[in-house]
Design an enzyme around this catalytic site. Structure first.
Site, mmCIF file in Angstrom:
data_model
loop_
_atom_site.group_PDB
_atom_site.id
_atom_site.type_symbol
_atom_site.label_atom_id
_atom_site.label_comp_id
_atom_site.label_asym_id
_atom_site.label_seq_id
_atom_site.Cartn_x
_atom_site.Cartn_y
_atom_site.Cartn_z
ATOM 1 N N ARG A 84 0.848 -1.188 0.000
ATOM 2 C CA ARG A 84 0.000 0.000 0.000
ATOM 3 C C ARG A 84 0.879 1.232 0.000
ATOM 4 O O ARG A 84 2.099 1.151 0.079
ATOM 5 C CB ARG A 84 -0.883 0.027 1.254
ATOM 6 C CG ARG A 84 -0.085 -0.184 2.527
ATOM 7 C CD ARG A 84 -0.654 0.477 3.748
ATOM 8 N NE ARG A 84 0.106 0.100 4.935
ATOM 9 C CZ ARG A 84 1.248 0.667 5.298
ATOM 10 N NH1 ARG A 84 1.779 1.641 4.568
ATOM 11 N NH2 ARG A 84 1.878 0.271 6.381
ATOM 12 N N VAL B 61 5.768 2.829 7.451
ATOM 13 C CA VAL B 61 5.592 1.702 8.368
ATOM 14 C C VAL B 61 4.494 2.022 9.372
ATOM 15 O O VAL B 61 4.340 3.171 9.799
ATOM 16 C CB VAL B 61 6.920 1.397 9.102
ATOM 17 C CG1 VAL B 61 7.369 2.591 9.927
ATOM 18 C CG2 VAL B 61 6.801 0.162 9.990
ATOM 19 N N THR B 62 3.727 1.025 9.732
ATOM 20 C CA THR B 62 2.752 1.209 10.802
ATOM 21 C C THR B 62 2.561 -0.110 11.551
ATOM 22 O O THR B 62 3.079 -1.155 11.135
ATOM 23 C CB THR B 62 1.402 1.740 10.282
ATOM 24 O OG1 THR B 62 0.633 2.237 11.391
ATOM 25 C CG2 THR B 62 0.600 0.666 9.560
ATOM 26 N N ALA C 243 -6.781 2.527 9.508
ATOM 27 C CA ALA C 243 -6.642 1.903 10.826
ATOM 28 C C ALA C 243 -6.958 2.973 11.860
ATOM 29 O O ALA C 243 -6.233 3.971 11.975
ATOM 30 C CB ALA C 243 -5.233 1.362 11.024
ATOM 31 N N CYS D 178 4.641 5.724 10.645
ATOM 32 C CA CYS D 178 4.501 6.428 9.361
ATOM 33 C C CYS D 178 5.755 7.230 9.024
ATOM 34 O O CYS D 178 5.711 8.145 8.183
ATOM 35 C CB CYS D 178 3.273 7.338 9.363
ATOM 36 S SG CYS D 178 1.731 6.455 9.666
#
Length: 230
Positions: free
Chosen positions: A73, A77-78, A155, A171
């Site tokens: 996507r 990073v999350t 999210a 992020c």
């Protein structure tokens, strides 16, 4: 109003949900299924957007007790965990809707309206996608589209348990933090109540009439199409 089927999937492994989205996008492209809104939660996992996202891991992967996976996507990073509400809209964007920046802003509007319904003032931050309360992110958004069919999504931090974020620079933003609905309210919030409120905001922002589809009904629909093609 266009109709969209909402499917509440419960707890789903990230890779399983990713594979399901791929199947649904292809089925939607062939017009075998209607527009869908998937609501679910993931077990603990760290997901990477771009290839360079690993630089935002605070520890080597070998030292983490949380799986790290490629998300496919947008964004960096999350962290995902059971304390988040995950929303994956599988929508065919029609003429007049085909603007992914506008689509992102609409998803932000859903999160902002959801917070407002609980008496919280959430805002946008210029240059940073998502919904924010002061300098803390409460909703992260990362999307993709194929043939103007959307997947991935939002999210929304629900639970007070945010320890999974300690392993990353969320992020890729080092000068901001994260927060959650329960942390801001100082009380517990029922999962079903939150999902119901999310659906109402989604209907309002996207002008969609939501109808409930069970998980078995969705799987039967996909199996029927496979059988018809064999």
């Amino acid at each position: 109003m266009k109709r969209t089927q909402v499917v509440r999937l419960g707890l789903v492994e990230y890779q399983e949900a990713k594979a399901l989205q791929e199947r649904l996008v292809e089925a939607r492209k062939r017009r075998e299924i209607p527009d869908l809104l998937l609501l679910l939660r993931h077990p603990h996992v760290i997901t990477l957007g771009r290839p360079g996202s690993r630089q935002y891991l605070r520890f080597p992967e070998s030292e983490l007790n949380i799986p790290v996976v490629e998300a496919g996507r947008g964004g960096e990073v999350t962290y995902h965990g059971p304390g988040q509400l995950i929303a994956y809209p599988i929508l065919q964007l029609e003429e007049g809707e085909r603007d992914l920046h506008r689509y992102l802003r609409n998803l932000e509007d859903v999160a902002l309206g959801l917070c407002a319904g609980y008496g919280l003032e959430a805002t946008r931050v210029e240059g940073r996608t998502g919904a924010w309360i002061a300098d803390q992110k409460i909703a992260a958004i990362g999307v993709r589209a194929r043939a103007w069919i959307t997947y991935h999504g939002m999210a929304f931090n629900h639970s007070q348990d945010l320890q999974g974020f300690d392993s990353i620079v969320p992020c890729g933003i080092s000068d901001a933090g994260v927060t959650s609905l329960e942390h801001q309210l100082g009380r517990l919030v029922d999962e079903a109540e939150l999902e119901d409120r999310f659906c109402r905001q989604f209907t309002k922002v996207f002008s969609r009439e939501l109808q409930v589809m069970g998980t078995e009904q969705l799987e039967d629909l996909l199996k029927a199409k496979i059988k018809a093609d064999s």
